[in-house]
Design a protein around this motif. Structure first.
Motif, PDB file in Angstrom:
ATOM      1  N   GLU A 225       7.708   3.271   8.833  1.00  0.00           N
ATOM      2  CA  GLU A 225       8.585   2.233   9.392  1.00  0.00           C
ATOM      3  C   GLU A 225       7.721   1.029   9.781  1.00  0.00           C
ATOM      4  OE1 GLU A 225      11.739   1.429  13.053  1.00  0.00           O
ATOM      5  OE2 GLU A 225      10.917   3.433  12.731  1.00  0.00           O
ATOM      6  N   ILE A 226       7.883  -0.060   9.070  1.00  0.00           N
ATOM      7  CA  ILE A 226       7.078  -1.260   9.308  1.00  0.00           C
ATOM      8  C   ILE A 226       7.934  -2.294  10.015  1.00  0.00           C
ATOM      9  CG2 ILE A 226       5.779  -3.125   8.216  1.00  0.00           C
ATOM     10  CD1 ILE A 226       5.080  -1.162   5.985  1.00  0.00           C
ATOM     11  N   LYS A 227       7.473  -2.729  11.174  1.00  0.00           N
ATOM     12  CA  LYS A 227       8.222  -3.679  11.982  1.00  0.00           C
ATOM     13  C   LYS A 227       7.685  -5.089  11.781  1.00  0.00           C
ATOM     14  CE  LYS A 227       9.150  -0.122  15.444  1.00  0.00           C
ATOM     15  NZ  LYS A 227       8.983   0.313  16.852  1.00  0.00           N
TER      16      LYS A 227
ATOM     17  N   VAL B 195       0.840  -1.201   0.000  1.00  0.00           N
ATOM     18  CA  VAL B 195       0.000   0.000   0.000  1.00  0.00           C
ATOM     19  C   VAL B 195       0.873   1.248   0.000  1.00  0.00           C
ATOM     20  CG1 VAL B 195      -1.582   1.384   1.411  1.00  0.00           C
ATOM     21  CG2 VAL B 195      -2.054  -1.039   1.026  1.00  0.00           C
ATOM     22  N   LEU B 196       1.896   1.262   0.844  1.00  0.00           N
ATOM     23  CA  LEU B 196       2.795   2.411   0.891  1.00  0.00           C
ATOM     24  C   LEU B 196       3.476   2.658  -0.452  1.00  0.00           C
ATOM     25  CD1 LEU B 196       4.647   2.160   4.341  1.00  0.00           C
ATOM     26  CD2 LEU B 196       3.276   4.072   3.517  1.00  0.00           C
ATOM     27  N   GLN B 197       3.979   1.577  -1.054  1.00  0.00           N
ATOM     28  CA  GLN B 197       4.694   1.717  -2.320  1.00  0.00           C
ATOM     29  C   GLN B 197       3.747   2.169  -3.431  1.00  0.00           C
ATOM     30  OE1 GLN B 197       6.731  -1.884  -3.656  1.00  0.00           O
ATOM     31  NE2 GLN B 197       8.435  -0.631  -4.399  1.00  0.00           N
ATOM     32  N   ALA B 198       2.568   1.565  -3.492  1.00  0.00           N
ATOM     33  CA  ALA B 198       1.595   1.927  -4.520  1.00  0.00           C
ATOM     34  C   ALA B 198       1.129   3.368  -4.345  1.00  0.00           C
ATOM     35  CB  ALA B 198       0.410   0.966  -4.468  1.00  0.00           C
ATOM     36  N   ALA B 199       0.892   3.778  -3.094  1.00  0.00           N
ATOM     37  CA  ALA B 199       0.459   5.154  -2.836  1.00  0.00           C
ATOM     38  C   ALA B 199       1.549   6.157  -3.216  1.00  0.00           C
ATOM     39  CB  ALA B 199       0.072   5.310  -1.369  1.00  0.00           C
ATOM     40  N   GLU B 200       2.804   5.784  -2.957  1.00  0.00           N
ATOM     41  CA  GLU B 200       3.919   6.673  -3.303  1.00  0.00           C
ATOM     42  C   GLU B 200       3.963   6.937  -4.800  1.00  0.00           C
ATOM     43  OE1 GLU B 200       8.837   6.738  -3.253  1.00  0.00           O
ATOM     44  OE2 GLU B 200       7.744   5.080  -2.298  1.00  0.00           O
ATOM     45  N   TYR B 201       3.876   5.864  -5.608  1.00  0.00           N
ATOM     46  CA  TYR B 201       3.972   6.046  -7.053  1.00  0.00           C
ATOM     47  C   TYR B 201       2.722   6.732  -7.607  1.00  0.00           C
ATOM     48  CZ  TYR B 201       7.927   2.876  -6.553  1.00  0.00           C
ATOM     49  OH  TYR B 201       9.113   2.299  -6.177  1.00  0.00           O
TER      50      TYR B 201
ATOM     51  N   LYS C  85      -1.899  -6.726   7.053  1.00  0.00           N
ATOM     52  CA  LYS C  85      -3.153  -6.311   6.413  1.00  0.00           C
ATOM     53  C   LYS C  85      -3.679  -4.984   6.950  1.00  0.00           C
ATOM     54  CE  LYS C  85      -5.977  -9.286   9.418  1.00  0.00           C
ATOM     55  NZ  LYS C  85      -4.843 -10.106   9.917  1.00  0.00           N
ATOM     56  N   LEU C  86      -2.924  -4.370   7.867  1.00  0.00           N
ATOM     57  CA  LEU C  86      -3.321  -3.090   8.449  1.00  0.00           C
ATOM     58  C   LEU C  86      -2.246  -2.040   8.191  1.00  0.00           C
ATOM     59  CD1 LEU C  86      -4.626  -4.299  11.946  1.00  0.00           C
ATOM     60  CD2 LEU C  86      -5.999  -3.800   9.909  1.00  0.00           C
ATOM     61  N   SER C  87      -2.671  -0.849   7.789  1.00  0.00           N
ATOM     62  CA  SER C  87      -1.747   0.276   7.642  1.00  0.00           C
ATOM     63  C   SER C  87      -1.823   1.143   8.892  1.00  0.00           C
ATOM     64  CB  SER C  87      -2.120   1.113   6.412  1.00  0.00           C
ATOM     65  OG  SER C  87      -1.854   0.401   5.222  1.00  0.00           O
ATOM     66  N   LYS C  88      -0.668   1.475   9.441  1.00  0.00           N
ATOM     67  CA  LYS C  88      -0.625   2.274  10.665  1.00  0.00           C
ATOM     68  C   LYS C  88      -0.530   3.757  10.321  1.00  0.00           C
ATOM     69  CE  LYS C  88       1.291  -1.094  13.927  1.00  0.00           C
ATOM     70  NZ  LYS C  88       0.199  -0.957  14.906  1.00  0.00           N
ATOM     71  N   MET C  89      -1.277   4.554  11.081  1.00  0.00           N
ATOM     72  CA  MET C  89      -1.290   6.001  10.923  1.00  0.00           C
ATOM     73  C   MET C  89      -0.528   6.663  12.081  1.00  0.00           C
ATOM     74  SD  MET C  89      -3.164   6.568   8.192  1.00  0.00           S
ATOM     75  CE  MET C  89      -2.879   5.016   7.336  1.00  0.00           C
ATOM     76  N   LYS C  90       0.018   7.853  11.832  1.00  0.00           N
ATOM     77  CA  LYS C  90       0.702   8.608  12.878  1.00  0.00           C
ATOM     78  C   LYS C  90      -0.286   9.281  13.830  1.00  0.00           C
ATOM     79  CE  LYS C  90       4.731   9.574   9.974  1.00  0.00           C
ATOM     80  NZ  LYS C  90       5.522  10.617   9.284  1.00  0.00           N
ATOM     81  N   LYS C  91      -1.512   9.508  13.336  1.00  0.00           N
ATOM     82  CA  LYS C  91      -2.561  10.140  14.142  1.00  0.00           C
ATOM     83  C   LYS C  91      -3.862   9.384  13.929  1.00  0.00           C
ATOM     84  CE  LYS C  91      -1.690  13.994  11.946  1.00  0.00           C
ATOM     85  NZ  LYS C  91      -1.719  15.387  11.480  1.00  0.00           N
ATOM     86  N   ASP C  92      -4.803   9.594  14.825  1.00  0.00           N
ATOM     87  CA  ASP C  92      -6.101   8.939  14.706  1.00  0.00           C
ATOM     88  C   ASP C  92      -6.829   9.386  13.443  1.00  0.00           C
ATOM     89  OD1 ASP C  92      -5.749   7.580  17.023  1.00  0.00           O
ATOM     90  OD2 ASP C  92      -7.148   8.762  18.234  1.00  0.00           O
TER      91      ASP C  92
END
Length: 412
Positions: free
Chosen positions: A287-289, A232-238, A295-302
């Motif tokens: 940063e993905i640990k 998701v991160l990579q696809a969103a970036e491009y 299957k979940l994308s983490k957000m910096k804020k709610d």
């Protein structure tokens, strides 16, 4: 036994008594009792693609839990297993009450207020009406991944073609940049100089960059997600980088069909407008640990999903399904492809011209990957536009260029 039920509202739990004797009907009754969704509105499946269904006709394809009398014991279920649920209508999902002052009278900052207003919902319709793949370029990509890499490591590329006024995307060639792939990671080693050549060729052919394509590995097929958080991160970036609202993200994977035969399967999506906006504004945790749920994308804020404030968003919320077609485009894909295991040299040009000597010269060079080899040594501002114009219009190549290209091949 506790089962996890994933729906458009997120992940919820349902308790089942006497799982050894319970049926699908009993499970649906518990969903109605515990989650408040009427039985007649429920569609259940163990297939995560249920959540991407867009119409009642699509729902009819998911039949593995359609028999009310089917025993749950006959299914590969255990305590904590995930099932997927689609339903019609609206419901109120219990969630924390919204207190503008926050806990114990805490004052809200402007960031808090913005976060409360950032709502993540499903986007029903893509900006891209459909995507059509040139058969030859799609086959050249998937055959390499299947035959050489055996879908054991990830592979990716950028799709080039045209976008019509009504939002139809046609993919006519795939450029594969230098890259490193593993089971879960795909790193594109972007080369600005090479991409400048690729873009110049595309412009000369009346085309542009229209999407990102990548493969999922066999090990990923056993995971319960459509796209992982990294993908998701990579696809969103491009998508964000492109500035093209019709931008397409394509996924190629190996799936076992009903006859237990492995088939190569293409899927196409657009990243939702909200997803691209969140990426541009830096909401995603990048940063993905190892212990993060893929299957979940983490957000910096709610953000708000349904009526819940959360920092974890199901990746499926960001995907908008795009219909796939195919066509026979103006280019061939028989010339060796760049940045693979074997370096492409002028000997490849000599062999290609030898194999195609019975064709008109313009047909012999109507291959993006061949044009890229030529562009490395020809003048980018004069020679490349002249040759690509011949290819685009399928008009004879001037004799001087024919002699030059053949002499380059004969130096091998």
């Amino acid at each position: 036994m506790m089962l996890r039920i994933r729906s458009r509202d997120g992940l919820e739990r349902v308790s089942i008594e006497n799982p050894q004797t319970a049926t699908v009907s009993d499970l649906k009754r518990q969903i109605e009792t515990q989650l408040g969704i009427p039985i007649e509105k429920q569609t259940l499946s163990s297939n995560q693609n249920l959540l991407l269904a867009k119409s009642p006709q699509d729902l009819l394809r998911f039949t593995d839990l359609s028999n009310p009398a089917g025993p749950l014991s006959a299914l590969p279920l255990a305590h904590g297993s995930i099932l997927f649920l689609a339903y019609d209508g609206e419901r109120r999902v219990p969630g924390p009450a919204f207190n503008p002052a926050g806990s114990f009278g805490r004052k809200m900052t402007m960031d808090d207020l913005i976060a409360k207003q950032m709502r993540v919902t499903r986007q029903e319709n893509p900006h891209c009406q459909l995507v059509s793949f040139d058969r030859d370029c799609a086959n050249a990509f998937q055959h390499y991944v299947n035959d050489t890499l055996a879908f054991a490591v990830k592979r990716g590329g950028f799709m080039y073609g045209t976008v019509s006024d009504d939002g139809k995307v046609e993919v006519d060639f795939i450029y594969e940049p230098p890259q490193q792939g593993s089971e879960d990671l795909l790193l594109l080693l972007r080369n600005p100089d090479e991409e400048k050549l690729v873009d110049a060729i595309a412009v000369g052919l009346g085309m542009r960059k229209v999407g990102f394509i990548f493969t999922q590995t066999i090990s990923q097929d056993k995971k319960d997600y459509t796209l992982s958080n990294r993908e998701v991160l990579q696809a969103a970036e491009y998508h964000a980088e492109s500035g093209l609202k019709e931008w397409v993200t394509a996924v190629v994977k190996l799936e076992v069909n009903e006859d237990m035969v492995a088939d190569v399967h293409f899927e196409a999506f657009q990243m939702s407008d909200v997803c691209v906006k969140l990426f541009k504004e830096g909401w995603f945790e990048t940063e993905i640990k190892e212990d993060h749920d893929p299957k979940l994308s983490k957000m910096k804020k709610d953000v708000v999903v349904g009526v819940k404030d959360t920092r974890e968003v199901d990746n499926d919320f960001f995907l908008v399904v795009v219909k796939i077609f195919d066509h026979q485009g103006p280019l061939t894909s028989t010339f060796p492809i760049e940045n693979r295991n074997t370096q492409v040299t002028m000997k490849a040009l000599k062999n290609h011209l030898g194999r195609t000597k019975n064709l008109p010269f313009v047909k012999r060079i109507s291959d993006f990957h061949l044009l890229l080899v030529l562009a490395r040594v020809l003048d980018l501002n004069a020679d490349v536009p002249a040759l690509t114009e011949c290819v685009q219009t399928q008009t004879p190549v001037p004799e001087g260029y024919q002699i030059l290209i053949e002499s380059m091949a004969n130096t091998a």
